[in-house]
Scaffold this motif. Structure first.
Motif, PDB file in Angstrom:
ATOM      1  N   TYR A   1      32.211  33.890  88.093  1.00 39.68           N
ATOM      2  CA  TYR A   1      31.683  35.265  88.046  1.00 39.68           C
ATOM      3  C   TYR A   1      31.320  35.633  86.604  1.00 39.68           C
ATOM      4  CZ  TYR A   1      31.541  40.215  89.591  1.00 39.68           C
ATOM      5  OH  TYR A   1      31.159  41.489  89.917  1.00 39.68           O
ATOM      6  N   ILE A   2      32.249  35.343  85.682  1.00 42.73           N
ATOM      7  CA  ILE A   2      32.042  35.684  84.261  1.00 42.73           C
ATOM      8  C   ILE A   2      30.878  34.867  83.682  1.00 42.73           C
ATOM      9  CG2 ILE A   2      33.097  35.636  81.958  1.00 42.73           C
ATOM     10  CD1 ILE A   2      35.809  36.173  83.443  1.00 42.73           C
ATOM     11  N   PHE A   3      30.864  33.546  83.979  1.00 44.59           N
ATOM     12  CA  PHE A   3      29.777  32.685  83.486  1.00 44.59           C
ATOM     13  C   PHE A   3      28.422  33.224  83.927  1.00 44.59           C
ATOM     14  CE2 PHE A   3      32.021  28.283  82.979  1.00 44.59           C
ATOM     15  CZ  PHE A   3      32.760  28.823  81.951  1.00 44.59           C
ATOM     16  N   GLY A   4      28.305  33.440  85.229  1.00 51.75           N
ATOM     17  CA  GLY A   4      27.030  33.876  85.793  1.00 51.75           C
ATOM     18  C   GLY A   4      26.570  35.197  85.204  1.00 51.75           C
ATOM     19  N   LEU A   5      27.510  36.136  85.083  1.00 47.50           N
ATOM     20  CA  LEU A   5      27.184  37.475  84.578  1.00 47.50           C
ATOM     21  C   LEU A   5      26.672  37.411  83.136  1.00 47.50           C
ATOM     22  CD1 LEU A   5      27.314  40.506  85.349  1.00 47.50           C
ATOM     23  CD2 LEU A   5      29.565  40.585  84.301  1.00 47.50           C
ATOM     24  N   ILE A   6      27.414  36.686  82.281  1.00 49.34           N
ATOM     25  CA  ILE A   6      27.041  36.622  80.851  1.00 49.34           C
ATOM     26  C   ILE A   6      25.703  35.903  80.671  1.00 49.34           C
ATOM     27  CG2 ILE A   6      27.671  35.617  78.614  1.00 49.34           C
ATOM     28  CD1 ILE A   6      30.607  36.202  79.340  1.00 49.34           C
ATOM     29  N   LEU A   7      25.526  34.773  81.365  1.00 50.34           N
ATOM     30  CA  LEU A   7      24.301  33.986  81.179  1.00 50.34           C
ATOM     31  C   LEU A   7      23.065  34.734  81.680  1.00 50.34           C
ATOM     32  CD1 LEU A   7      25.599  30.426  82.152  1.00 50.34           C
ATOM     33  CD2 LEU A   7      24.925  31.203  79.878  1.00 50.34           C
ATOM     34  N   ARG A   8      23.226  35.485  82.802  1.00 53.98           N
ATOM     35  CA  ARG A   8      22.054  36.215  83.330  1.00 53.98           C
ATOM     36  C   ARG A   8      21.750  37.469  82.510  1.00 53.98           C
ATOM     37  NH1 ARG A   8      18.485  38.505  83.332  1.00 53.98           N
ATOM     38  NH2 ARG A   8      17.170  39.457  84.910  1.00 53.98           N
ATOM     39  N   VAL A   9      22.764  38.306  82.271  1.00 50.29           N
ATOM     40  CA  VAL A   9      22.537  39.540  81.512  1.00 50.29           C
ATOM     41  C   VAL A   9      22.116  39.198  80.080  1.00 50.29           C
ATOM     42  CG1 VAL A   9      23.597  41.679  80.648  1.00 50.29           C
ATOM     43  CG2 VAL A   9      24.090  40.895  82.962  1.00 50.29           C
ATOM     44  N   GLY A  10      22.636  38.068  79.566  1.00 54.10           N
ATOM     45  CA  GLY A  10      22.274  37.620  78.211  1.00 54.10           C
ATOM     46  C   GLY A  10      20.807  37.315  78.048  1.00 54.10           C
ATOM     47  N   GLY A  11      20.134  36.993  79.162  1.00 54.42           N
ATOM     48  CA  GLY A  11      18.697  36.684  79.099  1.00 54.42           C
ATOM     49  C   GLY A  11      17.818  37.918  79.013  1.00 54.42           C
TER      50      GLY A  11
ATOM     51  N   TYR B   1      16.968  31.793  75.134  1.00 52.76           N
ATOM     52  CA  TYR B   1      16.871  30.452  75.711  1.00 52.76           C
ATOM     53  C   TYR B   1      15.685  29.701  75.104  1.00 52.76           C
ATOM     54  CZ  TYR B   1      20.285  31.958  79.192  1.00 52.76           C
ATOM     55  OH  TYR B   1      21.434  32.390  79.807  1.00 52.76           O
ATOM     56  N   PRO B   2      15.688  28.356  75.186  1.00 52.82           N
ATOM     57  CA  PRO B   2      14.586  27.577  74.591  1.00 52.82           C
ATOM     58  C   PRO B   2      13.229  28.033  75.137  1.00 52.82           C
ATOM     59  CG  PRO B   2      16.358  26.130  75.337  1.00 52.82           C
ATOM     60  CD  PRO B   2      16.718  27.496  75.784  1.00 52.82           C
TER      61      PRO B   2
ATOM     62  N   LYS C   1      17.623  31.767  85.100  1.00 53.42           N
ATOM     63  CA  LYS C   1      18.331  32.315  86.265  1.00 53.42           C
ATOM     64  C   LYS C   1      18.949  31.179  87.087  1.00 53.42           C
ATOM     65  CE  LYS C   1      14.927  36.015  86.364  1.00 53.42           C
ATOM     66  NZ  LYS C   1      13.747  36.560  87.045  1.00 53.42           N
ATOM     67  N   THR C   2      18.140  30.153  87.328  1.00 59.77           N
ATOM     68  CA  THR C   2      18.646  29.016  88.106  1.00 59.77           C
ATOM     69  C   THR C   2      19.706  28.256  87.318  1.00 59.77           C
ATOM     70  OG1 THR C   2      16.536  28.871  89.247  1.00 59.77           O
ATOM     71  CG2 THR C   2      17.948  26.930  89.348  1.00 59.77           C
ATOM     72  N   VAL C   3      19.518  28.119  86.011  1.00 60.17           N
ATOM     73  CA  VAL C   3      20.521  27.449  85.175  1.00 60.17           C
ATOM     74  C   VAL C   3      21.832  28.243  85.183  1.00 60.17           C
ATOM     75  CG1 VAL C   3      21.098  26.852  82.780  1.00 60.17           C
ATOM     76  CG2 VAL C   3      18.870  26.213  83.722  1.00 60.17           C
ATOM     77  N   SER C   4      21.730  29.578  85.139  1.00 59.72           N
ATOM     78  CA  SER C   4      22.937  30.424  85.201  1.00 59.72           C
ATOM     79  C   SER C   4      23.655  30.225  86.529  1.00 59.72           C
ATOM     80  CB  SER C   4      22.561  31.910  85.074  1.00 59.72           C
ATOM     81  OG  SER C   4      21.835  32.153  83.908  1.00 59.72           O
ATOM     82  N   MET C   5      22.875  30.128  87.619  1.00 64.18           N
ATOM     83  CA  MET C   5      23.466  29.928  88.955  1.00 64.18           C
ATOM     84  C   MET C   5      24.197  28.579  89.017  1.00 64.18           C
ATOM     85  SD  MET C   5      22.979  28.194  92.057  1.00 64.18           S
ATOM     86  CE  MET C   5      21.278  27.690  92.179  1.00 64.18           C
ATOM     87  N   LEU C   6      23.573  27.532  88.478  1.00 64.48           N
ATOM     88  CA  LEU C   6      24.201  26.197  88.494  1.00 64.48           C
ATOM     89  C   LEU C   6      25.454  26.178  87.622  1.00 64.48           C
ATOM     90  CD1 LEU C   6      20.974  23.994  88.305  1.00 64.48           C
ATOM     91  CD2 LEU C   6      22.498  24.257  90.282  1.00 64.48           C
ATOM     92  N   ALA C   7      25.385  26.870  86.470  1.00 59.94           N
ATOM     93  CA  ALA C   7      26.558  26.944  85.577  1.00 59.94           C
ATOM     94  C   ALA C   7      27.702  27.668  86.275  1.00 59.94           C
ATOM     95  CB  ALA C   7      26.182  27.665  84.286  1.00 59.94           C
TER      96      ALA C   7
ATOM     97  N   LEU D   1      17.207  43.096  88.441  1.00 59.08           N
ATOM     98  CA  LEU D   1      18.425  42.617  87.792  1.00 59.08           C
ATOM     99  C   LEU D   1      19.533  42.393  88.822  1.00 59.08           C
ATOM    100  CD1 LEU D   1      19.908  41.870  85.200  1.00 59.08           C
ATOM    101  CD2 LEU D   1      20.547  44.267  84.923  1.00 59.08           C
ATOM    102  N   SER D   2      19.698  43.338  89.765  1.00 58.99           N
ATOM    103  CA  SER D   2      20.787  43.193  90.727  1.00 58.99           C
ATOM    104  C   SER D   2      20.519  42.040  91.704  1.00 58.99           C
ATOM    105  CB  SER D   2      21.044  44.502  91.480  1.00 58.99           C
ATOM    106  OG  SER D   2      19.861  44.982  92.043  1.00 58.99           O
ATOM    107  N   SER D   3      19.240  41.818  92.068  1.00 56.41           N
ATOM    108  CA  SER D   3      18.958  40.678  92.954  1.00 56.41           C
ATOM    109  C   SER D   3      19.200  39.363  92.218  1.00 56.41           C
ATOM    110  CB  SER D   3      17.529  40.735  93.492  1.00 56.41           C
ATOM    111  OG  SER D   3      16.602  40.621  92.444  1.00 56.41           O
ATOM    112  N   ASP D   4      18.945  39.360  90.891  1.00 54.53           N
ATOM    113  CA  ASP D   4      19.279  38.181  90.088  1.00 54.53           C
ATOM    114  C   ASP D   4      20.793  37.941  90.093  1.00 54.53           C
ATOM    115  OD1 ASP D   4      16.652  38.008  89.515  1.00 54.53           O
ATOM    116  OD2 ASP D   4      16.806  38.378  87.361  1.00 54.53           O
ATOM    117  N   LEU D   5      21.565  39.015  89.991  1.00 50.73           N
ATOM    118  CA  LEU D   5      23.031  38.869  89.971  1.00 50.73           C
ATOM    119  C   LEU D   5      23.546  38.353  91.320  1.00 50.73           C
ATOM    120  CD1 LEU D   5      24.165  42.029  87.949  1.00 50.73           C
ATOM    121  CD2 LEU D   5      24.023  39.669  87.154  1.00 50.73           C
TER     122      LEU D   5
END
Length: 592
Positions: A442-452, A465-466, A492-498, A411-415
């Motif tokens: 920071y907020i976008f990335g955190l919510i989208l990744r932890v949300g998964g 996610y779909p 994960k990649t979509v969260s990074m791009l967002a 999880l932390s490496s994803d963050l």
């Protein structure tokens, strides 16, 4: 305790003493490093006086990722039925990560003379944002160290019947001790021994394991099922996006780590930093070969013919220990102990750089630059020593007390990938981003990744996610069945791009709103837009050395590019280079 175990213990002790001796020798040899140039002692501990050459540098850069987790994990994935070589992504992923890092990131970071990875963030976005970005960076380093120590405990338990907790504590104490004494020099020189240990230990063992009568031809078992599915593995159609997501995570998420930039910034020049990255990429691939072979040997073995027993490791939930199991049960005792001793010493040695990285970032970016700009060099050195001890103790405690250390590391490496990587691109290559964009990203990335969600932590998703599916996982030993949500979407990649798009979009929106007068200057509470253009504001992060007056006391005069600011972020020998290309440096903008 049997005689064999005494031999095993002796082999481990020999390798441990070797690594400890090298660490202490490196500290003694370099105890006056940097003094003649007037370099601060704290900077010498963090980046080794910036004189690490090609030989030691190549080894230490390779050891950024090639450690206990890397060799054990690669063997595990090659061995696991249903995954195989196709899913052993770490060797190519991390090798490409070092190539990309060398091509695009090493030069700007090293030529501007930063001391840690967080320096450009604090310079551009302010000390508070630097503190926020420190959190995922710290989590990544601590959980990585804990995962390494946890792997070490498992490896040692296979070789000798010694108390796992005792072995992990002793290993951690040795790594902490020589890191305390010698800083980056000790880490770099022990890395050379670490890689030699892994290389020799594994390559000596492979021929013996291959020739064991219980092992069938690995060339045949690569494509045909003998004792289990072929170890070459395959990628199913529905898993292709997950594979790509994980590969991008390794390739791009392997860049924004202090353990990598610690090595980049210690190189003797920007070009050297690039060359070291490319050398290390080749090193990563070379060091993975024996691991892949050991995984393949594990998949080609009739375990019924060995002392291990009829039930194969995968059915005992011991697939993650396939490398020490192969060395232990398929090689003669003296070879097995040589290999396992070398591997366990190497695992121990790979925890040191993460602990040093975490304490470097804390001492410089949190303690010195955020709270005590006037701190003396001796004070910073002591803060580093205390935090090496604290972070080392924390990683050891986590390795011993939590069963979910790998889940925390995932999880932390994803963050790190989702939050820090897009911000690193913005701060080095995108003009005009500011603290408002950084906070939004920071907020976008955190919510989208932890949300998964994170299955390894039993953390359920709140964003489906779909393509998500519900899968059942059975524990072989207990027979328990868990239902977990598996995300097949590359979230994960979509969260990074967002996160990246959010940074750029919100930065320019804030800039437009304040500069056009649509928002009053009093609402610029982060001092991120209007303050940047104020000629009175030399540097909003107050990154000044201990021998200058506080910025709040300065007369409102037009500042020049002071030596003090330069000394904080830029090596004096690179100032000429920076001045010749003002667009490269984010600090030039407010100093007309």
């Amino acid at each position: 305790m049997t005689g064999i175990h005494v031999e095993g213990l002796a082999a481990i002790a020999l390798f441990y003493v070797l690594i400890l001796a090298v660490g202490i020798w490196a500290a003694w040899k370099n105890k006056h490093a940097g003094e003649s140039e007037g370099t601060d002692r704290s900077e010498t501990i963090m980046v080794g006086g910036r004189d690490i050459g090609l030989f030691v540098g190549g080894f230490t850069m390779t050891a950024t990722w090639v450690g206990g987790g890397y060799i054990n994990g690669t063997a595990e994935y090659v061995y696991l039925p249903g995954y195989g070589l196709a899913w052993a992504q770490a060797p190519f992923g991390y090798a490409l990560s070092l190539v990309v890092g060398g091509l695009f990131f090493a030069k700007p970071m090293r030529s501007r003379g930063y001391v840690t990875m967080l320096d450009p963030f604090q310079q551009m976005y302010g000390k508070r944002m630097g503190g926020l970005l420190f959190i995922p960076a710290l989590m990544g380093e601590i959980f990585w160290s804990a995962a390494i120590l946890s792997a070490l405990g498992a490896t040692l338990s296979v070789i000798v019947d010694i108390n796992i907790k005792m072995s992990v504590v002793i290993s951690a104490c040795i790594a902490i001790f020589y890191t305390l004494v010698g800083g980056l020099y000790s880490v770099a020189y022990t890395d050379v021994v670490q890689l030699f240990c892994i290389f020799l230990g594994l390559w000596v063992s492979v021929p013996f394991a291959l020739s064991n009568p219980a092992v069938s031809d690995i060339r045949i078992s690569a494509v045909k099922e003998i004792y289990q599915a072929p170890w070459k593995g395959n990628i199913k159609g529905e898993d292709i996006w997950v594979w790509i997501d994980n590969f991008c995570l390794l390739m791009l998420g392997g860049i924004p780590w202090q353990v990598y930039f610690q090595r980049v910034l210690s190189a003797s020049s920007a070009t050297y930093a690039q060359v070291l990255s490319f050398m290390a990429a080749a090193g990563c691939l070379v060091m993975a070969v024996p691991s892949v072979m050991i995984g393949a040997i594990g998949a080609s073995t009739d375990w019924n013919q060995t002392a291990y027993g009829a039930v194969p490791p995968k059915e005992r939930d011991q697939a993650d220990m396939i490398l020490p199991i192969v060395l232990q049960y398929l090689c003669p005792p003296f070879v097995s102990f040589f290999g396992l001793g070398a591997v366990s010493a190497a695992v121990m040695s790979s925890a040191d750089s993460s602990i040093l990285s975490a304490s470097s970032m804390f001492a410089r970016n949190i303690y010195q630059l955020a709270f005590r700009q006037s701190a003396s060099d001796t004070e910073i050195v002591w803060v580093m020593r205390i935090t090496i001890f604290v972070f080392g103790g924390l990683a050891t405690a986590m390795a011993l007390l939590t069963g979910t250390v790998y889940g925390l590391w995932y999880l932390s490496s994803d963050l790190v990938y989702v939050i820090i990587f897009p911000q690193l691109i913005s701060v080095l290559f995108i003009k005009g981003t500011n603290t408002y964009g950084s906070v939004a990203a920071y907020i976008f990335g955190l919510i989208l990744r932890v949300g998964g969600g994170e299955p390894y932590l039993s953390l359920p998703p709140f964003i489906y996610y779909p393509g998500w599916t519900l899968e059942e996982r059975v524990h072989h030993l207990t027979g328990e069945v868990d239902q977990i949500v598996v995300q097949k979407f590359p979230f994960k990649t979509v969260s990074m791009l967002a996160s990246f798009i959010g940074n750029v979009a919100f930065s320019y929106l804030a800039k437009y709103l304040f500069e056009s007068g649509k928002l009053s200057p009093k609402y610029d509470f982060l001092d991120a837009v209007l303050a940047k253009h104020s000629i009175e504001n030399m540097d909003k992060t107050t990154l000044v050395n201990r021998n200058t007056i506080a910025l709040s006391e300065m007369e409102p005069v037009k500042p020049r590019l002071s030596v003090q600011l330069a000394a904080t972020f830029t090596r004096r020998d690179t100032l000429a280079e920076e001045n010749s290309s003002p667009e490269d440096s984010p600090t030039r903008e407010p100093m007309d």
